[in-house]
Write a protein that holds these residues in place. Structure first.
Motif, PDB file in Angstrom:
ATOM      1  N   HIS A   7       6.283   0.469  -0.829  1.00  0.00           N
ATOM      2  CA  HIS A   7       7.420   0.923  -0.051  1.00  0.00           C
ATOM      3  C   HIS A   7       8.569   1.581  -1.260  1.00  0.00           C
ATOM      4  CE1 HIS A   7       5.471   1.769   3.622  1.00  0.00           C
ATOM      5  NE2 HIS A   7       4.621   0.835   3.730  1.00  0.00           N
ATOM      6  N   ASP A  12      11.328   3.941   3.447  1.00  0.00           N
ATOM      7  CA  ASP A  12      12.273   2.351   3.724  1.00  0.00           C
ATOM      8  C   ASP A  12      11.752   0.949   2.773  1.00  0.00           C
ATOM      9  OD1 ASP A  12       9.837   1.626   4.747  1.00  0.00           O
ATOM     10  OD2 ASP A  12      10.044   1.403   6.578  1.00  0.00           O
ATOM     11  N   HIS A  37       6.105   5.812   3.936  1.00  0.00           N
ATOM     12  CA  HIS A  37       5.734   6.518   4.690  1.00  0.00           C
ATOM     13  C   HIS A  37       5.435   7.632   4.538  1.00  0.00           C
ATOM     14  CE1 HIS A  37       6.379   3.145   6.973  1.00  0.00           C
ATOM     15  NE2 HIS A  37       6.725   2.492   6.406  1.00  0.00           N
ATOM     16  N   HIS A 248       8.764  -4.519   1.061  1.00  0.00           N
ATOM     17  CA  HIS A 248       9.608  -3.618   1.363  1.00  0.00           C
ATOM     18  C   HIS A 248      10.742  -3.692  -0.385  1.00  0.00           C
ATOM     19  CE1 HIS A 248       7.045  -2.188   4.173  1.00  0.00           C
ATOM     20  NE2 HIS A 248       8.278  -1.059   4.672  1.00  0.00           N
TER      21      HIS A 248
HETATM   22 ZN    ZN Z   1       7.741   0.560   6.484  1.00  0.00          ZN
END
Ligand code: ZN
Ligand code: AMP
Ligand code: FE
Ligand code: FE
Length: 281
Positions: A7, A12, A37, A248
């Motif tokens: 990500h 996020d 996402h 992330h």
């Molecule tokens: Zn996420």
């Protein structure tokens, strides 16, 4: 090393697509899956940053809901980003996240917690798919909690009283649209029981029937037993096993390629796309 689930600030994550590609290069990753996402908005920047020896498998992690209301994340990789049907599904998904966030903020405020929708918007990078981690960041900024992790642990898990779901396609519908757009579908962390209710073993059948190509067997939120169970399902249906980091950036502990996909499985997966869409620098 092949890591098919990451990500960026397009959703996020905390690294820009540019920074992520650079970190992946330093980490020795040869195939990087970009799976923000419900969006493909990070693709162009990642492509412009890519250089040898890295290849990109562009994709998205689509939030879906089963008919029993269980949250399922579906990775779509190597689909045609210009396909209007899949883009319409992604855009609908992003739209429903705004009223959902307003509801979560309202519930938190009703309990006296210091948070407004404006705070959440201020904590969200321009154009990013809005999600709970942005709400977590706003709660950290307001001094309600110390970290994203603490925000999730105390306030934001799927079983929390502040959790609100958002409208989403079924896993089967998402798989079908990924296939219509020529891509491959891999169910993400299907047995990550720490996150909340997970699907039953029986439900893999209808997903395979809809065109599911693979299962994310290795993921930090799944125990060794859960991974073993998934390996059995992969073998039973003759589909593909992947492993990935779900990186992330600084928002989570996951480090790049901490779980990865074998070259053999990756080549099988890539062969399931209707065209050669891997981006080589
Ligand atoms: Zn996420
Ligand atoms: P949402 O899409 O808004 O439902 O938010 C789900 C996102 O929250 C997922 O991408 C997870 O990666 C993230 N998440 C879940 N648990 C945690 C946690 N403990 N710390 C940070 N992020 C988390
Ligand atoms: Fe996920
Ligand atoms: Fe993810």
């Amino acid at each position: 090393m092949i890591d098919l689930h990451t990500h960026t600030t397009a959703s996020d994550g905390t690294d820009s697509p540019f920074a992520l590609v650079n970190k992946a290069l330093s980490a020795g990753i040869t195939v990087l899956g970009l799976t923000d996402h419900d969006t493909t908005s990070g693709w162009a920047e990642a492509v412009s940053a890519a250089r040898k020896p890295i290849s990109l498998a562009l994709g998205a992690e689509i939030s879906t809901l089963t008919e029993d209301g269980i949250s399922v994340h579906m990775l779509g990789l190597l689909f045609d980003g210009e396909n209007s049907e899949i883009q319409a599904m992604l855009s609908d998904a992003r739209d429903t996240r705004i009223p959902r966030m307003k509801k979560m903020v309202e519930l938190l405020r009703n309990d006296g917690l210091a948070i407004t929708m404006e705070d959440v918007i201020a904590a969200t990078p321009e154009g990013a798919t809005l999600g709970r981690p942005h709400l977590a960041d706003a709660l950290v900024k307001n001094g309600v909690v110390k970290s994203r992790d603490e925000a999730f642990a105390e306030l934001l898990t799927n079983d929390s009283k502040y959790y609100v779901t958002h409208a989403a396609p079924t896993p089967e519908d998402a798989i079908k649209l990924i296939k219509v757009a020529g891509g491959v579908a891999v169910i993400a962390h299907p047995l990550a029981s720490l996150r909340g209710r997970t699907i039953s073993i029986e439900s893999f059948g209808s997903m395979v029937q809809a065109g599911l190509d693979g299962i994310e067997v290795s993921h930090r939120d799944q125990s060794a037993e859960e991974s073993e169970l998934l390996r059995g399902i992969v073998a039973e249906y003759g589909i593909i096993a992947t492993g990935s980091s779900d990186y992330h950036g600084t928002g989570k502990l996951n480090s790049l390629a901490e779980n990865h996909t074998s070259r053999e499985e990756w080549l099988k997966l890539e062969a399931q796309a209707d065209a050669r869409r891997v981006v080589n620098a």
